[in-house]
Design a protein around this motif. Structure first.
Motif, short mmCIF file in Angstrom:
data_model
loop_
_atom_site.label_atom_id
_atom_site.label_comp_id
_atom_site.label_asym_id
_atom_site.label_seq_id
_atom_site.Cartn_x
_atom_site.Cartn_y
_atom_site.Cartn_z
N GLU A 242 0.82 -1.21 0.00
CA GLU A 242 0.00 0.00 0.00
C GLU A 242 0.86 1.26 0.00
OE1 GLU A 242 -2.57 -0.33 3.34
OE2 GLU A 242 -3.90 -1.82 2.40
N ALA A 243 1.95 1.24 0.75
CA ALA A 243 2.85 2.40 0.77
C ALA A 243 3.49 2.62 -0.59
CB ALA A 243 3.91 2.21 1.85
N MET A 244 3.91 1.54 -1.24
CA MET A 244 4.52 1.69 -2.56
C MET A 244 3.50 2.12 -3.60
SD MET A 244 7.07 -0.89 -4.64
CE MET A 244 5.82 -2.10 -5.05
N ASP A 245 2.27 1.62 -3.52
CA ASP A 245 1.22 2.04 -4.44
C ASP A 245 0.91 3.52 -4.26
OD1 ASP A 245 1.05 -0.48 -5.49
OD2 ASP A 245 -0.73 -1.06 -4.35
N THR A 246 0.92 3.99 -3.02
CA THR A 246 0.68 5.41 -2.76
C THR A 246 1.78 6.27 -3.39
OG1 THR A 246 -0.44 4.88 -0.68
CG2 THR A 246 0.36 7.14 -0.96
#
Length: 256
Positions: A242-246
């Motif tokens: 989720e952090a990388m997608d953000t």
């Protein structure tokens, strides 16, 4: 023949635009998670860069400069630097997994197990998290998100233009801080387990000084660390993805 002659300017324009896009794409691809690993052959990376170029080039409006030496040198430097900046921003997420695995392994006395199993020596926990994270990112459409990221980057890093050094510095410091914050967040359950284990070990040693608590506690912390990894790994990888997608959806924090 006259029709073919009319197509020559369009072909030249497409080749120049493809070359300009390839400069940035190749720099990003060399550091892109899963596609830019050291174990990937250089020829495969080149094919991946060409594939991304074919996908991104039609979607990016680029003004083609005059083919003179000064403009070409400026273009090469700006595109390579822009690509490296974006690639390093993505690579920091792999560093976050590496750091989280190292912290977890040190906390659970597993830092020396399979320490040389990869190209860069790292504990077994870090190796497992990195391999699982790369597989999860690839299954979640990393190639599509990477193409979108490259297209978005032209809105904030125009081709042929240098960005102010202060802006790049602030952005880089913020990304490094977020990477280490993410690493400590992912490794927090193992640190808490280590603290509780040491408190319990100290209390047992205080109550029974004659007992060799180290021999009793070592298997317990090892088993507890492996069990906690089994339970917490899916949640850790979900938070990491989720952090990388953000980041890939908004690399410069404009929407924050």
């Amino acid at each position: 023949m006259s029709s073919l002659g009319d197509l020559i300017p369009f072909v030249n324009l497409a080749l120049w635009q493809g070359f300009i896009v390839f400069l940035r794409v190749a720099a990003i691809t060399s550091l892109l998670p899963a596609f830019g690993e050291q174990s990937i052959p250089t020829r495969v990376k080149l094919v991946v860069a060409l594939a991304f170029t074919a996908i991104v080039a039609p979607a990016v409006p680029i003004s083609i400069p005059d083919p003179v030496f000064d403009s070409m040198v400026l273009l090469v430097f700006t595109e390579i630097l822009s690509g490296l900046a974006m690639g390093i921003g993505l690579r920091l997420f792999i560093l976050a997994l590496h750091t989280a695995g190292s912290i977890a392994a040190q906390s659970t006395s597993l830092s020396q197990v399979l320490g040389g199993a990869s190209v860069d020596p790292l504990p077994a926990m870090g190796y497992i998290l990195i391999v699982a994270g790369l597989a999860l990112a690839a299954m979640a459409g990393l190639h599509v998100k990477a193409a979108q990221l490259i297209i978005i980057s032209y809105e904030f890093l125009p081709a042929g233009r240098f960005v102010q050094a202060t802006q790049v510095t602030d952005w880089g410091v913020r990304q490094v801080a977020q990477a280490f914050s993410l690493a400590f967040t992912l490794a927090a359950p193992f640190v808490i387990l280590s603290v509780l284990y040491n408190f319990a070990l100290g209390a047992i040693n205080r109550a029974m000084p004659q007992l060799m608590v180290a021999f009793v506690g070592a298997p317990v912390i090892t088993l507890g660390g492996l069990a906690l990894l089994f339970v917490a790994a899916p949640f850790m990888l979900t938070v990491w993805l989720e952090a990388m997608d953000t980041f890939m959806a908004d690399p410069f924090g404009v929407a924050r």
